[in-house]
Design a protein around this motif. Structure first.
Motif, short mmCIF file in Angstrom:
data_model
loop_
_atom_site.label_atom_id
_atom_site.label_comp_id
_atom_site.label_asym_id
_atom_site.label_seq_id
_atom_site.Cartn_x
_atom_site.Cartn_y
_atom_site.Cartn_z
N LEU A 314 18.30 -28.60 -22.84
CA LEU A 314 18.89 -28.76 -21.52
C LEU A 314 19.62 -30.10 -21.41
CD1 LEU A 314 15.94 -27.38 -19.37
CD2 LEU A 314 18.22 -26.37 -19.48
N LYS A 315 19.02 -31.16 -21.95
CA LYS A 315 19.65 -32.47 -21.88
C LYS A 315 20.99 -32.49 -22.61
CE LYS A 315 19.09 -37.28 -23.21
NZ LYS A 315 18.35 -38.24 -24.06
N ALA A 316 21.10 -31.78 -23.72
CA ALA A 316 22.34 -31.74 -24.49
C ALA A 316 23.48 -31.13 -23.69
CB ALA A 316 22.14 -30.96 -25.78
N GLN A 317 23.17 -30.38 -22.63
CA GLN A 317 24.19 -29.76 -21.79
C GLN A 317 24.27 -30.42 -20.41
OE1 GLN A 317 24.15 -25.38 -21.93
NE2 GLN A 317 22.58 -25.52 -23.50
N GLY A 318 23.61 -31.56 -20.23
CA GLY A 318 23.65 -32.25 -18.96
C GLY A 318 22.76 -31.63 -17.90
N LYS A 319 21.83 -30.79 -18.31
CA LYS A 319 20.93 -30.11 -17.38
C LYS A 319 19.57 -30.81 -17.36
CE LYS A 319 23.35 -25.80 -18.42
NZ LYS A 319 23.25 -24.41 -18.95
N ALA A 320 18.64 -30.29 -16.59
CA ALA A 320 17.36 -30.99 -16.42
C ALA A 320 16.19 -30.02 -16.53
CB ALA A 320 17.31 -31.70 -15.07
N LEU A 321 15.10 -30.52 -17.11
CA LEU A 321 13.82 -29.83 -17.09
C LEU A 321 12.96 -30.51 -16.03
CD1 LEU A 321 11.80 -27.79 -18.41
CD2 LEU A 321 11.01 -29.70 -19.80
N VAL A 322 12.50 -29.75 -15.05
CA VAL A 322 11.71 -30.30 -13.95
C VAL A 322 10.25 -30.00 -14.20
CG1 VAL A 322 11.34 -30.34 -11.45
CG2 VAL A 322 13.64 -29.91 -12.38
N LYS A 323 9.44 -31.05 -14.30
CA LYS A 323 8.00 -30.89 -14.44
C LYS A 323 7.34 -31.11 -13.09
CE LYS A 323 6.95 -31.91 -19.28
NZ LYS A 323 6.17 -32.77 -20.19
N VAL A 324 6.83 -30.03 -12.52
CA VAL A 324 6.18 -30.10 -11.21
C VAL A 324 4.78 -30.67 -11.40
CG1 VAL A 324 5.42 -28.77 -9.20
CG2 VAL A 324 7.54 -28.16 -10.39
N SER A 325 4.39 -31.54 -10.50
CA SER A 325 3.11 -32.24 -10.61
C SER A 325 1.95 -31.26 -10.77
CB SER A 325 2.89 -33.11 -9.36
OG SER A 325 1.65 -33.76 -9.44
N TRP A 326 0.95 -31.67 -11.56
CA TRP A 326 -0.18 -30.80 -11.89
C TRP A 326 -1.02 -30.46 -10.65
CZ3 TRP A 326 -5.02 -32.59 -10.70
CH2 TRP A 326 -5.15 -33.95 -10.43
N ASN A 327 -0.99 -31.33 -9.62
CA ASN A 327 -1.81 -31.06 -8.44
C ASN A 327 -1.08 -30.24 -7.37
OD1 ASN A 327 0.01 -32.95 -7.58
ND2 ASN A 327 -1.49 -34.55 -7.12
N PHE A 328 0.11 -29.75 -7.70
CA PHE A 328 0.82 -28.88 -6.76
C PHE A 328 0.14 -27.50 -6.75
CE2 PHE A 328 4.23 -25.67 -6.14
CZ PHE A 328 4.54 -25.98 -4.82
N PRO A 329 -0.24 -26.96 -5.58
CA PRO A 329 -0.99 -25.68 -5.52
C PRO A 329 -0.09 -24.47 -5.70
CG PRO A 329 -0.63 -26.50 -3.30
CD PRO A 329 -0.05 -27.54 -4.23
N SER A 330 0.49 -24.33 -6.88
CA SER A 330 1.44 -23.24 -7.11
C SER A 330 0.79 -21.87 -7.04
CB SER A 330 2.11 -23.42 -8.48
OG SER A 330 1.13 -23.42 -9.51
N THR A 331 -0.48 -21.77 -7.45
CA THR A 331 -1.17 -20.48 -7.43
C THR A 331 -1.73 -20.15 -6.06
OG1 THR A 331 -1.79 -20.83 -9.75
CG2 THR A 331 -2.99 -19.14 -8.55
N GLN A 332 -2.23 -21.14 -5.37
CA GLN A 332 -2.91 -20.89 -4.09
C GLN A 332 -1.95 -20.77 -2.91
OE1 GLN A 332 -6.17 -23.75 -3.52
NE2 GLN A 332 -6.03 -24.21 -5.70
N ARG A 333 -0.73 -21.27 -3.05
CA ARG A 333 0.20 -21.29 -1.92
C ARG A 333 0.98 -19.99 -1.83
NH1 ARG A 333 5.18 -25.51 -0.87
NH2 ARG A 333 6.29 -24.00 -2.17
#
Length: 409
Positions: A314-333
């Motif tokens: 992604l960086k080679a194309q000027g794009k971004a990888l977003v790492k969402v914080s581990w404590n974000f309640p992605s499953t429960q929300r």
């Protein structure tokens, strides 16, 4: 458009003859010997002088000793690079109150690096099926050139290594001038991946959902590997039969790793080419492997390597990888009304109904939707200059660690 320097590494298979193999093995051994002796001096000097700059002994000092004449047989630049490796390791470890480890012969590092100086390293093209790599001390080594060298590339150094199966490779590092990649400013297409131990990942779009039968490379070869390792355990250590059997075991490990890398490279390439940004969860895979006794499964599916491949592509194309914080309640929300349902913590709950809005959710798909929403939120905050986010040199956008925040922001 501005030109920037980029480091590129190209790896080629080489076929040294019997005499060249012996010299390569001698170089491995001399590098290990040099590491251990230099490290021993650095440790003693650091203890005696209590942190004052140590005595900078070089490989040339050891060569002057008559009983160390064997060091003159191998490439001097390989030993010089080993000295630099020791200095870097000591600087890093001593600052943390730790000490680098000595290298044992049974766990020998089967590689060495030599620098390109005064045309001592050169690629020689005879015909399409006949190419040679000129290396110090080794002279001409047959090489398989399956890729072209970029125009205007300047060779910096070469790393020669032997794999566990007995194959030899040369990694050529070049400095290339290329046009500077402009960062993407509008993130129209965003994909997200939720980690799934059984199926590797589940995607928000559904186009990159991985099936269990496509992965588990180690599990599929586990019985064959166990059989060959049992044979190895019955052989006399150091014998010819032991060496050949060890190469057979190494070949199986290489086959597993090659299959995994090929799959993850193809998957990450397709994703990086299609989307402007990709969201993943910043989960601690090492901690999961140790705490939950899932080490074999976690290391087998290669999710950490998949994130690494995605980041640099992604960086080679000027794009971004977003790492969402581990404590974000992605499953429960709930991805519809954002209600937090704490009952979903149980891993056995694969589907659930939101008690607030009544929406039916698949556990993994709901997590993907939440990760995508949060990634878009990160990207908008970053565009507006939010100081709590950081874009690393590897092209990963994530929340700053607490110790990096100024004034407890």
């Amino acid at each position: 458009m501005a030109q920037v320097k980029v480091i590129k590494c190209l790896q080629f298979r080489i076929y040294p003859d019997a005499a060249q193999q012996v010299l390569i093995w001698k170089t491995f051994g001399c590098c290990r010997w040099m590491w251990n002796h230099l490290l021993d001096e650095r440790i003693k000097s650091n203890k005696v002088l209590d942190g004052v700059k140590f005595k900078n002994t070089t490989p040339a000092h050891f060569k002057k000793i008559p009983e160390n004449s064997f060091l003159k047989e191998v490439d001097a630049l390989a030993l010089a690079n080993e000295q630099l490796n020791v200095n870097r390791a000591c600087s890093k470890c001593f600052a943390k109150g730790k000490t680098p480890k000595f290298r044992a012969k049974r766990n020998e590092r089967r590689s060495y690096t030599t620098n390109a100086v005064n045309n001592n390293i050169e690629l020689i093209h005879i015909r399409d099926t006949e190419n040679y790599l000129k290396l110090p001390k080794l002279r001409l080594v047959k090489i398989i050139r399956h890729r072209n060298i970029p125009d205007g590339a300047v060779l910096k150094h070469v790393t020669v290594k032997e794999t566990a199966s007995g194959k030899f490779f040369a990694a050529l590092t070049y400095e290339v001038m290329q046009e500077e990649v402009q960062p993407v400013t509008e993130f129209k297409d965003v994909e997200s991946f939720d980690y799934n131990m059984r199926d590797l990942v589940v995607s928000a779009s559904g186009r990159y959902d991985i099936q269990a039968e496509d992965i588990h490379w180690y599990r599929k070869m586990e019985q064959k590997l166990a059989k060959e390792e049992r044979r190895l355990s019955h052989m006399e250590y150091g014998s010819n039969h032991y060496r050949k059997q060890k190469h057979r075991v190494g070949a199986i490990h290489e086959k597993i790793a090659n299959r995994r890398n090929d799959f993850l490279h193809n998957l990450s390439r397709d994703v990086a080419d299609e989307f402007d940004a990709v969201a993943v969860e910043d989960i601690n895979l090492h901690g999961m492997a140790q705490a939950l006794n899932f080490g074999k499964s976690i290391h087998d599916n290669g999710f950490g390597r998949f994130r690494g491949f995605l980041a640099y592509k992604l960086k080679a194309q000027g794009k971004a990888l977003v790492k969402v914080s581990w404590n974000f309640p992605s499953t429960q929300r709930c991805s519809v009304c954002h209600h937090i349902n704490s009952k979903v913590k149980d891993l056995s709950v694969r589907e659930w109904v939101c008690p607030s809005c009544g929406a039916l959710h698949n556990r993994d798909k709901n997590a993907c939707a939440n990760l995508k929403q949060e990634a878009i939120n990160y990207l908008n905050r970053w565009a507006n200059g939010d100081s709590t986010l950081i874009l690393t040199p590897e092209g990963v956008l994530s929340v700053k660690k607490p110790h990096l925040l100024k004034g407890g922001e």
